[in-house]
Design a protein around this motif. Structure first.
Motif, PDB file in Angstrom:
ATOM      1  N   GLY A 303       0.795  -1.221   0.000  1.00  0.00           N
ATOM      2  CA  GLY A 303       0.000   0.000   0.000  1.00  0.00           C
ATOM      3  C   GLY A 303       0.828   1.272   0.000  1.00  0.00           C
ATOM      4  N   THR A 304       2.156   1.142   0.112  1.00  0.00           N
ATOM      5  CA  THR A 304       3.036   2.312   0.101  1.00  0.00           C
ATOM      6  C   THR A 304       3.279   2.769  -1.337  1.00  0.00           C
ATOM      7  OG1 THR A 304       4.180   1.432   2.051  1.00  0.00           O
ATOM      8  CG2 THR A 304       5.258   3.225   0.874  1.00  0.00           C
ATOM      9  N   VAL A 305       3.080   4.052  -1.603  1.00  0.00           N
ATOM     10  CA  VAL A 305       3.338   4.616  -2.928  1.00  0.00           C
ATOM     11  C   VAL A 305       4.803   5.022  -3.025  1.00  0.00           C
ATOM     12  CG1 VAL A 305       2.775   6.455  -4.568  1.00  0.00           C
ATOM     13  CG2 VAL A 305       0.964   5.426  -3.181  1.00  0.00           C
ATOM     14  N   LEU A 306       5.489   4.554  -4.066  1.00  0.00           N
ATOM     15  CA  LEU A 306       6.902   4.853  -4.268  1.00  0.00           C
ATOM     16  C   LEU A 306       7.119   5.596  -5.577  1.00  0.00           C
ATOM     17  CD1 LEU A 306       8.531   1.416  -3.250  1.00  0.00           C
ATOM     18  CD2 LEU A 306       8.041   3.398  -1.790  1.00  0.00           C
ATOM     19  N   LEU A 307       7.983   6.604  -5.540  1.00  0.00           N
ATOM     20  CA  LEU A 307       8.437   7.286  -6.745  1.00  0.00           C
ATOM     21  C   LEU A 307       9.795   6.696  -7.106  1.00  0.00           C
ATOM     22  CD1 LEU A 307       8.302   9.536  -8.905  1.00  0.00           C
ATOM     23  CD2 LEU A 307       9.367  11.066  -7.221  1.00  0.00           C
ATOM     24  N   LEU A 308       9.926   6.199  -8.335  1.00  0.00           N
ATOM     25  CA  LEU A 308      11.154   5.539  -8.767  1.00  0.00           C
ATOM     26  C   LEU A 308      12.078   6.501  -9.503  1.00  0.00           C
ATOM     27  CD1 LEU A 308       9.657   2.137 -10.019  1.00  0.00           C
ATOM     28  CD2 LEU A 308      10.471   2.769  -7.723  1.00  0.00           C
ATOM     29  N   SER A 309      13.322   6.121  -9.608  1.00  0.00           N
ATOM     30  CA  SER A 309      14.333   6.978 -10.227  1.00  0.00           C
ATOM     31  C   SER A 309      14.099   7.206 -11.711  1.00  0.00           C
ATOM     32  CB  SER A 309      15.727   6.368 -10.022  1.00  0.00           C
ATOM     33  OG  SER A 309      15.787   5.055 -10.551  1.00  0.00           O
ATOM     34  N   ASP A 310      13.332   6.322 -12.377  1.00  0.00           N
ATOM     35  CA  ASP A 310      13.058   6.489 -13.808  1.00  0.00           C
ATOM     36  C   ASP A 310      11.764   7.254 -14.069  1.00  0.00           C
ATOM     37  OD1 ASP A 310      11.149   4.652 -13.102  1.00  0.00           O
ATOM     38  OD2 ASP A 310      11.879   3.041 -14.404  1.00  0.00           O
ATOM     39  N   GLY A 311      11.183   7.844 -13.000  1.00  0.00           N
ATOM     40  CA  GLY A 311      10.003   8.675 -13.165  1.00  0.00           C
ATOM     41  C   GLY A 311       8.685   7.955 -12.994  1.00  0.00           C
ATOM     42  N   CYS A 350      15.078  -5.134 -11.484  1.00  0.00           N
ATOM     43  CA  CYS A 350      15.495  -3.882 -12.126  1.00  0.00           C
ATOM     44  C   CYS A 350      16.583  -3.210 -11.283  1.00  0.00           C
ATOM     45  CB  CYS A 350      14.306  -2.948 -12.294  1.00  0.00           C
ATOM     46  SG  CYS A 350      12.908  -3.666 -13.155  1.00  0.00           S
ATOM     47  N   PRO A 351      17.791  -3.767 -11.268  1.00  0.00           N
ATOM     48  CA  PRO A 351      18.848  -3.226 -10.398  1.00  0.00           C
ATOM     49  C   PRO A 351      19.229  -1.784 -10.721  1.00  0.00           C
ATOM     50  CG  PRO A 351      19.739  -4.809 -11.974  1.00  0.00           C
ATOM     51  CD  PRO A 351      18.257  -4.912 -12.061  1.00  0.00           C
ATOM     52  N   GLU A 352      18.938  -1.339 -11.943  1.00  0.00           N
ATOM     53  CA  GLU A 352      19.295   0.025 -12.331  1.00  0.00           C
ATOM     54  C   GLU A 352      18.290   1.062 -11.827  1.00  0.00           C
ATOM     55  OE1 GLU A 352      16.287  -1.321 -15.274  1.00  0.00           O
ATOM     56  OE2 GLU A 352      18.008  -2.240 -14.234  1.00  0.00           O
ATOM     57  N   VAL A 353      17.143   0.589 -11.338  1.00  0.00           N
ATOM     58  CA  VAL A 353      16.088   1.484 -10.843  1.00  0.00           C
ATOM     59  C   VAL A 353      16.110   1.484  -9.317  1.00  0.00           C
ATOM     60  CG1 VAL A 353      13.605   1.940 -10.763  1.00  0.00           C
ATOM     61  CG2 VAL A 353      14.644   1.012 -12.857  1.00  0.00           C
ATOM     62  N   PHE A 354      16.080   2.653  -8.721  1.00  0.00           N
ATOM     63  CA  PHE A 354      16.051   2.729  -7.263  1.00  0.00           C
ATOM     64  C   PHE A 354      14.875   3.582  -6.804  1.00  0.00           C
ATOM     65  CE2 PHE A 354      18.853   6.139  -8.725  1.00  0.00           C
ATOM     66  CZ  PHE A 354      18.369   7.254  -8.042  1.00  0.00           C
ATOM     67  N   VAL A 355      14.559   3.473  -5.530  1.00  0.00           N
ATOM     68  CA  VAL A 355      13.442   4.233  -4.961  1.00  0.00           C
ATOM     69  C   VAL A 355      13.899   5.658  -4.690  1.00  0.00           C
ATOM     70  CG1 VAL A 355      11.833   4.433  -3.031  1.00  0.00           C
ATOM     71  CG2 VAL A 355      12.422   2.167  -3.939  1.00  0.00           C
ATOM     72  N   GLU A 356      13.282   6.600  -5.376  1.00  0.00           N
ATOM     73  CA  GLU A 356      13.600   8.013  -5.189  1.00  0.00           C
ATOM     74  C   GLU A 356      13.032   8.518  -3.871  1.00  0.00           C
ATOM     75  OE1 GLU A 356      15.580  11.243  -6.314  1.00  0.00           O
ATOM     76  OE2 GLU A 356      15.199   9.839  -7.952  1.00  0.00           O
ATOM     77  N   SER A 357      11.772   8.155  -3.600  1.00  0.00           N
ATOM     78  CA  SER A 357      11.135   8.609  -2.358  1.00  0.00           C
ATOM     79  C   SER A 357       9.843   7.847  -2.116  1.00  0.00           C
ATOM     80  CB  SER A 357      10.833  10.111  -2.413  1.00  0.00           C
ATOM     81  OG  SER A 357       9.904  10.387  -3.445  1.00  0.00           O
ATOM     82  N   ILE A 358       9.379   7.921  -0.861  1.00  0.00           N
ATOM     83  CA  ILE A 358       8.046   7.428  -0.514  1.00  0.00           C
ATOM     84  C   ILE A 358       7.075   8.578  -0.715  1.00  0.00           C
ATOM     85  CG2 ILE A 358       6.586   6.597   1.364  1.00  0.00           C
ATOM     86  CD1 ILE A 358       9.117   5.351   2.582  1.00  0.00           C
ATOM     87  N   ASP A 359       6.048   8.349  -1.512  1.00  0.00           N
ATOM     88  CA  ASP A 359       5.118   9.426  -1.853  1.00  0.00           C
ATOM     89  C   ASP A 359       3.797   9.218  -1.121  1.00  0.00           C
ATOM     90  OD1 ASP A 359       3.951  11.611  -2.936  1.00  0.00           O
ATOM     91  OD2 ASP A 359       4.245  11.051  -5.018  1.00  0.00           O
TER      92      ASP A 359
END
Length: 367
Positions: A303-311, A350-359
């Motif tokens: 249920g946690t919304v995540l913003l990823l590094s690829d947008g 997707c090792p190249e993608v990381f979590v930018e922030s919890i939204d």
């Protein structure tokens, strides 16, 4: 359902998870439509997050290792037993705790049964419950985390029981600390902090004289604030001097403390709590315990919304046991635009993608 901060909660949104008060009665039922007065009341009660149901989070379920009714029953019993202790002194306290110990053993047996059956990483959602006294809920949750860590470390059934009992009673010494200090909303003075630190010794003195509880469990109360580098209390023990049970409870205690609401600060999200523990690995906390802890808890609860590094934006829809830090997401947005059809993505792939922030403040523009 998905997690949202109450600062952006709007009238008309649908509650996805019942919120319970300290009397074990629903404060706000699942399925209720939120009104402005309700929102103000939630904020007054210091509830920072709620789960809501909406279109983008449809069918995402929050499954906890411990059923809600069991948690309510456990915290009610802890509250009752601890309150009895506050009303007695001296040897009467030991006698009273001896009489109440069967209830704590029963709680641990129930928790053990559920945790041993579960194959999922652990999710404990403290914001679903409101209690006047933080210690009651904290005692139960530290027991849950400690058992989960010890299970991951392959402790025996007997050892798990001892650890669980030590964990649920690790803060029993706080019943001998003045309430003005326990509930103080500001930073403690040096003198008040020294008084607070005595709870570890008080707890040990209470538990070591019981006939119904192992001396090893008593040492959990004594040593759960000790740290590997000697910076802890009450005795400033070093790594090899600290009992392995206490090393487990130390990690569970800190994690729950930082991810629960307190009178003097807001809770952190689980991912931030895990990072705090990881930073202390090898210096404050045992490395093997930290690794077992990392494998046991949900880094980002469902249920946690995540913003990823690829947008992209997505909602955590499923945990990934092999790597709890890289769960399954339901992607609903790409580059700021809602996708026509949501799809699932396993972050571990997707090792190249990381979590930018919890939204946790995301509100979709669907009008």
């Amino acid at each position: 359902m998905r997690l949202i901060t109450t600062t952006v909660l709007k009238a008309g949104m649908i509650i996805g998870r019942t919120i319970w008060n300290e009397a074990n009665r629903p404060l706000l039922q699942k399925g209720a439509k939120v009104s402005e007065p309700m929102i103000k009341r939630l904020q007054q009660l210091n509830i920072h997050y709620v789960y809501i149901d909406d279109e983008i989070s449809s069918n995402i379920e929050i499954e906890e290792a411990i059923p809600i009714d069991m948690r309510l029953k456990a915290v009610t019993q802890i509250s009752s037993s601890f309150n009895k202790l506050k009303n007695v002194k001296g040897k009467e306290m030991t006698y009273c705790l001896d009489q109440e110990s069967k209830h704590f053993v029963g709680i641990i047996d129930d928790l053990l049964d559920n945790i041993m059956k579960s194959r999922e990483v652990l999710t404990v959602l403290s914001d679903a419950f409101l209690y006047d006294h933080y210690i009651y809920q904290h005692s139960m949750q530290v027991a849950i985390y400690s058992i989960a860590i010890a299970k991951e470390m392959n402790y025996s059934a007997t050892e798990l029981r001892q650890i669980g009992i030590g964990a649920i009673l690790h803060d029993v010494g706080k019943m001998m600390i003045p309430q003005t200090i326990l509930s103080k909303p500001d930073r403690l003075s040096d003198q008040e902090y020294e008084t607070m630190k005595q709870h570890a010794q008080f707890g040990f003195d209470l538990l070591r004289n019981l006939h119904t509880i192992s001396l090893l469990s008593a040492h959990c109360a004594f040593q759960h604030h000790e740290r590997l580098d000697g910076s802890g209390y009450p005795r400033g023990l070093l790594n090899f001097e600290i009992h392995p049970y206490a090393k487990i409870i130390a990690v569970a205690d800190v994690f729950d403390a930082v991810t629960s609401n307190r009178v003097y600060r807001e809770k952190m999200m689980p991912s931030h709590g895990v990072e705090i523990i990881k930073k202390g690995s090898g210096t404050l906390y045992d490395e093997q315990v930290v690794e077992a802890f990392r494998r046991s808890v949900a880094y980002y609860p469902n249920g946690t919304v995540l913003l990823l590094s690829d947008g992209r934006r997505g909602i955590v829809c499923k945990q990934y046991k092999d790597n709890p830090e890289r769960p399954w997401l339901r992607i609903f947005e790409e580059s700021g635009r809602m996708v026509k059809a949501t799809y699932e993505l396993l972050l571990a792939d997707c090792p190249e993608v990381f979590v930018e922030s919890i939204d946790d403040a995301f509100v979709p523009d669907i009008e």
